[in-house]
Write an enzyme that holds these catalytic residues in place. Structure first.
Site, PDB file in Angstrom:
ATOM      1  N   LYS A 161       0.860  -1.188   0.000  1.00  0.00           N
ATOM      2  CA  LYS A 161       0.000   0.000   0.000  1.00  0.00           C
ATOM      3  C   LYS A 161       0.898   1.241   0.000  1.00  0.00           C
ATOM      4  O   LYS A 161       1.016   1.943   1.005  1.00  0.00           O
ATOM      5  CB  LYS A 161      -0.949  -0.052   1.193  1.00  0.00           C
ATOM      6  CG  LYS A 161      -1.969  -1.182   1.068  1.00  0.00           C
ATOM      7  CD  LYS A 161      -2.737  -1.420   2.339  1.00  0.00           C
ATOM      8  CE  LYS A 161      -3.884  -0.478   2.489  1.00  0.00           C
ATOM      9  NZ  LYS A 161      -4.989  -0.741   1.566  1.00  0.00           N
TER      10      LYS A 161
HETATM   11  C1  LIG Z   1      -5.730  -1.724  -3.931  1.00  0.00           C
HETATM   12  C2  LIG Z   1      -6.268  -2.591  -2.835  1.00  0.00           C
HETATM   13  N1  LIG Z   1      -6.563  -3.877  -3.106  1.00  0.00           N
HETATM   14  C3  LIG Z   1      -7.054  -4.689  -2.161  1.00  0.00           C
HETATM   15  C4  LIG Z   1      -7.297  -4.239  -0.876  1.00  0.00           C
HETATM   16  C5  LIG Z   1      -7.845  -5.191   0.152  1.00  0.00           C
HETATM   17  O1  LIG Z   1      -6.853  -5.599   1.048  1.00  0.00           O
HETATM   18  P1  LIG Z   1      -7.197  -5.988   2.541  1.00  0.00           P
HETATM   19  O2  LIG Z   1      -8.203  -7.051   2.457  1.00  0.00           O
HETATM   20  O3  LIG Z   1      -5.918  -6.455   3.115  1.00  0.00           O
HETATM   21  O4  LIG Z   1      -7.727  -4.767   3.187  1.00  0.00           O
HETATM   22  C6  LIG Z   1      -6.994  -2.910  -0.552  1.00  0.00           C
HETATM   23  C7  LIG Z   1      -7.220  -2.436   0.809  1.00  0.00           C
HETATM   24  O5  LIG Z   1      -7.138  -1.305   1.114  1.00  0.00           O
HETATM   25  C8  LIG Z   1      -6.467  -2.073  -1.550  1.00  0.00           C
HETATM   26  O6  LIG Z   1      -6.158  -0.796  -1.291  1.00  0.00           O
END
Ligand SMILES: Cc1ncc(COP(=O)(O)O)c(C=O)c1O
Length: 333
Positions: A161
């Protein structure tokens, strides 16, 4: 979705101390502000009314992922995941949060000077905010395939992220909303489906659950992992990680998004195609219920995913936290 501005008295962890959010400021020349050199996380805590308890969801996995991904940008978070969990619990207690919460850890290059090459000055903060639904998905969402392509791993890794990478998500989200959609779906440069702007994607075909592999420019989602676990162990479904063609979005049986902020959000239309009869499908509904129950402490098999904030088995001690605060202060530039 637009959330309300945070209460100026909200206590956040910043510069190694607990301070009101109104005092948690960075300078205008901060490296991360100009060049996107930060890595953040998103963690949920869910309030369970019957138990009068706030359950933080898989905080250790989130902090482990955060520290690992900070390593891509060589940002050092000088505390162990367990210590970061302790700070998170303390924030919730100091703010007396008794509602659904979103926790936002952010680590960043904090030198205040012009010049893109980063140095070793790192800082981090953790903010815990009352936070309701991110997307209103009760009747299913209408998603649009974006004309913006997902960032490639050899440009900015989508598996972390990284703040700067979210320009890609912001462009796609803004475009989707202005075009009347609830959410964007990204394709990769090779035309395969990647994920949503802030969530992973799953499709059901002939009783099998399918999601793109982590090598298709997606975040290695913790909710994605939870969905795969629940589907396999509670519903006995076959779950496959494979690339998804654009056209499969139009012919699949069910489609949904997963993520810490969105939870499990059904998609009932993509572009101008209904997903089946534009109704939320049975696999999605069952997984939504299982996810809700698991995250509120109603399923003993998944209690190990949860850290209770007010329960007796959470371990934070005041003296330990002061020690942590001191350590963080000395390491923040
Ligand atoms: C681009 C992106 N994909 C997927 C996710 C989902 O990830 P997680 O389940 O770990 O929150 C996020 C979460 O913020 C994200 O920013």
């Amino acid at each position: 979705m637009k959330s309300a501005d945070a209460d100026p008295n909200l206590i956040v962890y910043f510069g190694g101390k607990y301070v009101p959010i109104s005092e948690a400021k960075v300078g205008i020349l901060t490296h991360a502000l100009h060049y996107g050199t930060g890595v953040f996380e998103g963690i949920r805590a869910h309030w369970d009314e019957p138990a009068q308890e706030l359950f933080v969801l898989r905080p250790m996995e989130h902090y482990q992922r955060w520290k690992r991904n900070c390593g891509i940008l060589r940002i050092d978070v000088p505390l162990a995941p367990q210590d970061l969990c302790d700070i998170t619990l303390e924030l919730m207690r100091r703010n007396a949060l008794r509602t659904n919460v979103y926790v936002r850890p952010l680590a960043y290059k904090c030198a205040e000077r012009v010049g893109v090459a980063p140095d070793d000055q790192d800082a981090f903060a953790i903010i815990a905010l009352p936070f309701g639904d991110y997307l209103h998905a009760e009747n299913g969402l209408h998603a649009g395939v974006s004309s913006w392509r997902r960032v490639e791993d050899n440009a900015i890794p989508a598996r972390a992220k990284i703040c700067g990478a979210y320009v890609n998500s912001a462009l796609a989200s803004d475009d989707a909303r202005r075009n009347g959609f609830d959410e964007a779906i990204f394709l990769n440069e090779d035309g395969h489906v990647a994920e949503g702007a802030a969530c992973n994607i799953f499709m059901a075909r002939n009783g099998t659950l399918i999601t793109p592999p982590v090598t298709d420019n997606v975040l290695e989602g913790i909710t994605r992992d939870a969905v795969m676990t629940l589907a396999r162990h509670e519903l006995g479904l076959e779950v496959i990680e494979r690339s998804i063609d654009h056209s499969e979005l139009y012919i699949c049986d069910e489609l949904f998004l997963s993520g810490t902020a969105v939870g499990l959000a059904p998609v009932v239309r993509v572009d101008h195609h209904a997903v089946r009869d534009a109704a939320i499908g049975p696999i999605t509904r069952r997984l939504q219920q299982l996810y809700f129950d698991a995250t509120r402490g109603h399923l003993p098999a998944y209690r190990h995913w949860l850290l209770p904030v007010y329960g007796s088995n959470s371990k934070t001690q005041g003296s330990k936290l002061e020690e942590l605060a001191e350590l963080a202060t000395t390491s923040v530039a």
